[in-house]
Design an enzyme around this catalytic site. Structure first.
Site, mmCIF file in Angstrom:
data_model
loop_
_atom_site.group_PDB
_atom_site.id
_atom_site.type_symbol
_atom_site.label_atom_id
_atom_site.label_comp_id
_atom_site.label_asym_id
_atom_site.label_seq_id
_atom_site.Cartn_x
_atom_site.Cartn_y
_atom_site.Cartn_z
ATOM 1 N N ARG A 231 0.855 -1.187 0.000
ATOM 2 C CA ARG A 231 0.000 0.000 0.000
ATOM 3 C C ARG A 231 0.889 1.235 0.000
ATOM 4 O O ARG A 231 1.923 1.271 0.703
ATOM 5 C CB ARG A 231 -0.902 0.032 1.249
ATOM 6 C CG ARG A 231 -2.072 -0.934 1.219
ATOM 7 C CD ARG A 231 -3.128 -0.544 0.184
ATOM 8 N NE ARG A 231 -4.286 -1.434 0.194
ATOM 9 C CZ ARG A 231 -4.463 -2.494 -0.588
ATOM 10 N NH1 ARG A 231 -3.537 -2.803 -1.479
ATOM 11 N NH2 ARG A 231 -5.552 -3.218 -0.523
ATOM 12 N N GLU A 260 -3.761 7.344 -4.819
ATOM 13 C CA GLU A 260 -4.062 6.782 -6.148
ATOM 14 C C GLU A 260 -5.368 7.358 -6.673
ATOM 15 O O GLU A 260 -6.302 7.570 -5.884
ATOM 16 C CB GLU A 260 -4.168 5.257 -6.025
ATOM 17 C CG GLU A 260 -2.832 4.647 -5.646
ATOM 18 C CD GLU A 260 -2.921 3.158 -5.322
ATOM 19 O OE1 GLU A 260 -3.993 2.559 -5.547
ATOM 20 O OE2 GLU A 260 -1.937 2.606 -4.839
ATOM 21 N N HIS A 278 -1.317 0.040 -9.715
ATOM 22 C CA HIS A 278 -1.926 -0.859 -8.724
ATOM 23 C C HIS A 278 -2.520 -2.099 -9.416
ATOM 24 O O HIS A 278 -3.738 -2.303 -9.418
ATOM 25 C CB HIS A 278 -3.005 -0.114 -7.912
ATOM 26 C CG HIS A 278 -3.353 -0.825 -6.625
ATOM 27 N ND1 HIS A 278 -3.764 -0.152 -5.507
ATOM 28 C CD2 HIS A 278 -3.346 -2.145 -6.292
ATOM 29 C CE1 HIS A 278 -4.017 -1.029 -4.539
ATOM 30 N NE2 HIS A 278 -3.764 -2.245 -5.005
HETATM 31 P P1 NAP Z 1 -0.791 -11.430 5.193
HETATM 32 O O1 NAP Z 1 -0.696 -12.860 4.820
HETATM 33 O O2 NAP Z 1 -1.672 -11.030 6.308
HETATM 34 O O3 NAP Z 1 0.705 -10.931 5.483
HETATM 35 C C1 NAP Z 1 1.005 -9.715 6.051
HETATM 36 C C2 NAP Z 1 2.356 -9.812 6.727
HETATM 37 O O4 NAP Z 1 2.716 -8.515 7.187
HETATM 38 C C3 NAP Z 1 2.372 -10.765 7.943
HETATM 39 O O5 NAP Z 1 3.482 -11.602 7.845
HETATM 40 C C4 NAP Z 1 2.489 -9.823 9.121
HETATM 41 O O6 NAP Z 1 3.274 -10.363 10.175
HETATM 42 C C5 NAP Z 1 3.237 -8.655 8.494
HETATM 43 N N1 NAP Z 1 3.077 -7.420 9.245
HETATM 44 C C6 NAP Z 1 2.008 -7.031 10.000
HETATM 45 N N2 NAP Z 1 2.294 -5.845 10.599
HETATM 46 C C7 NAP Z 1 3.547 -5.520 10.233
HETATM 47 C C8 NAP Z 1 4.421 -4.447 10.552
HETATM 48 N N3 NAP Z 1 4.041 -3.475 11.383
HETATM 49 N N4 NAP Z 1 5.646 -4.443 9.996
HETATM 50 C C9 NAP Z 1 6.035 -5.411 9.159
HETATM 51 N N5 NAP Z 1 5.285 -6.471 8.839
HETATM 52 C C10 NAP Z 1 4.040 -6.506 9.357
HETATM 53 O O7 NAP Z 1 -1.233 -10.544 3.946
HETATM 54 P P2 NAP Z 1 -0.939 -10.809 2.401
HETATM 55 O O8 NAP Z 1 -2.023 -11.625 1.818
HETATM 56 O O9 NAP Z 1 0.479 -11.248 2.244
HETATM 57 O O10 NAP Z 1 -1.109 -9.302 1.850
HETATM 58 C C11 NAP Z 1 -0.264 -8.272 2.301
HETATM 59 C C12 NAP Z 1 -0.738 -6.919 1.806
HETATM 60 O O11 NAP Z 1 -0.469 -6.788 0.414
HETATM 61 C C13 NAP Z 1 -2.253 -6.695 1.914
HETATM 62 O O12 NAP Z 1 -2.628 -6.227 3.192
HETATM 63 C C14 NAP Z 1 -2.535 -5.677 0.832
HETATM 64 O O13 NAP Z 1 -2.585 -4.373 1.341
HETATM 65 C C15 NAP Z 1 -1.343 -5.808 -0.123
HETATM 66 N N6 NAP Z 1 -1.782 -6.267 -1.463
HETATM 67 C C16 NAP Z 1 -1.552 -5.466 -2.546
HETATM 68 C C17 NAP Z 1 -1.946 -5.887 -3.797
HETATM 69 C C18 NAP Z 1 -1.708 -5.049 -5.024
HETATM 70 O O14 NAP Z 1 -2.515 -5.082 -5.930
HETATM 71 N N7 NAP Z 1 -0.609 -4.331 -5.103
HETATM 72 C C19 NAP Z 1 -2.570 -7.136 -3.956
HETATM 73 C C20 NAP Z 1 -2.781 -7.921 -2.829
HETATM 74 C C21 NAP Z 1 -2.379 -7.477 -1.582
HETATM 75 P P3 NAP Z 1 2.787 -11.617 11.078
HETATM 76 O O15 NAP Z 1 2.867 -12.816 10.188
HETATM 77 O O16 NAP Z 1 3.763 -11.651 12.174
HETATM 78 O O17 NAP Z 1 1.376 -11.291 11.483
#
Ligand code: NAP
Length: 311
Positions: A231, A260, A278
């Site tokens: 994000r 955005e 995005h």
């Molecule tokens: P996820 O499985 O929940 O993974 C998020 C990770 O971030 C977890 O490992 C979590 O740690 C870690 N985290 C939480 N708070 C943090 C902090 N303060 N500092 C550093 N790391 C932290 O989510 P995901 O499915 O991988 O998706 C991640 C993000 O990608 C989404 O929230 C979304 O905003 C973004 N995204 C973007 C697109 C795009 O189109 N560009 C597409 C999909 C997703 P723990 O494991 O210890 O809880």
């Protein structure tokens, strides 16, 4: 009587049709006067569909007294006020997993594009510079470099797996040591200093607002590249532009931005930056699967008071 579902923004047509077959739906993003439309239907709405660009504020949640479920289209749900929804006893669901691989692919594509200068190369050929100037300046190899992943979740791990195949070393930072095979670095600044590529893959929240700031970028250093597929607001964009313009970091690959689709012209002017609108999950397959999860969560909830992917 059919449930009434407020759809805040567009989702793929096939699943919108399924919603229309099962519920009375109101497409708020198409309303001439969204506020008047909201007022007109507010007491009837029991379900909602939201997206990253068409989110749900606390004000909207409070305006819908009979709302029971918000089915969010996307894995990142920072555009929904989940705290207020939960306080009101409203269930929120999202669409994890089905977009993991495609988003990870964009993370790698941006990394390669910056290191191997593929966008510049395309322009070099099309603009005739190859004929006029001869070979393009050299890029940099990925092999042997270190990628520091901020947030080793579903997408972070999928990026790590791909990055390993390119010969990169992986380290990661997050709220806790996940006891995986990659080294954990408790301090983000320390991890940035050890990284050639800082890959942002964590959710946006109050905790991660401007997590990547001027200090972290300085630590990433003159040869370092920032890639953000998570994000925009996780990175202090002004600090990023300053760092890029001053040569404090080598480049950036960005799929997401603070406001955005308003991308600062300063970013658009820089050659060492590759920009995407995005598009992490923007392929037919995951978008269809995400939309199906949105529908399936609503169907299951209204049939059995259960959901598949609660937040
Ligand atoms: P996820 O499985 O929940 O993974 C998020 C990770 O971030 C977890 O490992 C979590 O740690 C870690 N985290 C939480 N708070 C943090 C902090 N303060 N500092 C550093 N790391 C932290 O989510 P995901 O499915 O991988 O998706 C991640 C993000 O990608 C989404 O929230 C979304 O905003 C973004 N995204 C973007 C697109 C795009 O189109 N560009 C597409 C999909 C997703 P723990 O494991 O210890 O809880």
């Amino acid at each position: 009587m059919a449930q009434e579902v407020l759809v805040m923004g567009p989702i793929p047509a096939a699943q919108l049709e399924q919603l229309e077959q099962n519920y009375r739906i109101h497409k708020l993003w198409q309303a001439e006067n969204p506020e008047a439309k909201l007022n007109e239907v507010r007491n009837n709405i029991t379900g909602m569909v939201s997206t990253a660009f068409f989110g749900v504020t606390a004000k909207i949640i409070r305006a819908l007294p009979n709302l029971e479920i918000i089915s969010h289209f996307g894995v990142g749900y920072d555009s929904v006020d989940v705290k207020v929804a939960k306080e009101q006893g409203i269930i929120v669901t999202n669409t994890p997993d089905v977009l993991t691989d495609d988003t990870a692919d964009i993370g790698i594509a941006l990394t390669l594009a910056v290191f191997r200068r593929t966008v510049e190369g395309d322009i070099y050929v099309r603009s005739g510079q190859w004929i006029k100037k001869g070979p393009m300046p050299l890029g940099r190899s990925l092999r042997g470099k270190t990628m520091g992943i901020v947030g080793l979740g579903r997408i972070g791990q999928a990026i790590a797996k791909r990055a390993e195949a390119f010969g990169l070393n992986i380290i990661y930072h997050g709220p806790r040591d996940k006891k995986v095979s990659y080294p954990f670095v408790a301090s983000l600044e320390e991890m940035a200093a050890k990284s050639d590529i800082l890959m942002v893959a964590c959710p946006y929240s109050a905790d991660t607002h401007h997590l990547v700031d001027a200090k972290v970028l300085k630590a990433l250093g003159r040869d370092g590249v920032l890639v953000n597929i998570a994000r925009g607001k996780i990175v202090d964009e002004k600090a990023l532009i300053d760092a890029l313009e001053a040569g404090l970091i080598a480049g950036a690959g960005l799929d997401v931005f603070e406001k955005e689709p308003d991308v600062p012209s300063a970013l658009c002017r820089l050659d060492n930056v590759v920009l995407q609108p995005h598009v992490g999950s923007a392929t037919h397959e995951p978008r269809g699967a995400m939309a199906q999860l949105v529908v399936d969560n609503l169907l299951l909830y209204f049939e059995k008071a259960e959901v598949l992917t609660p937040v």
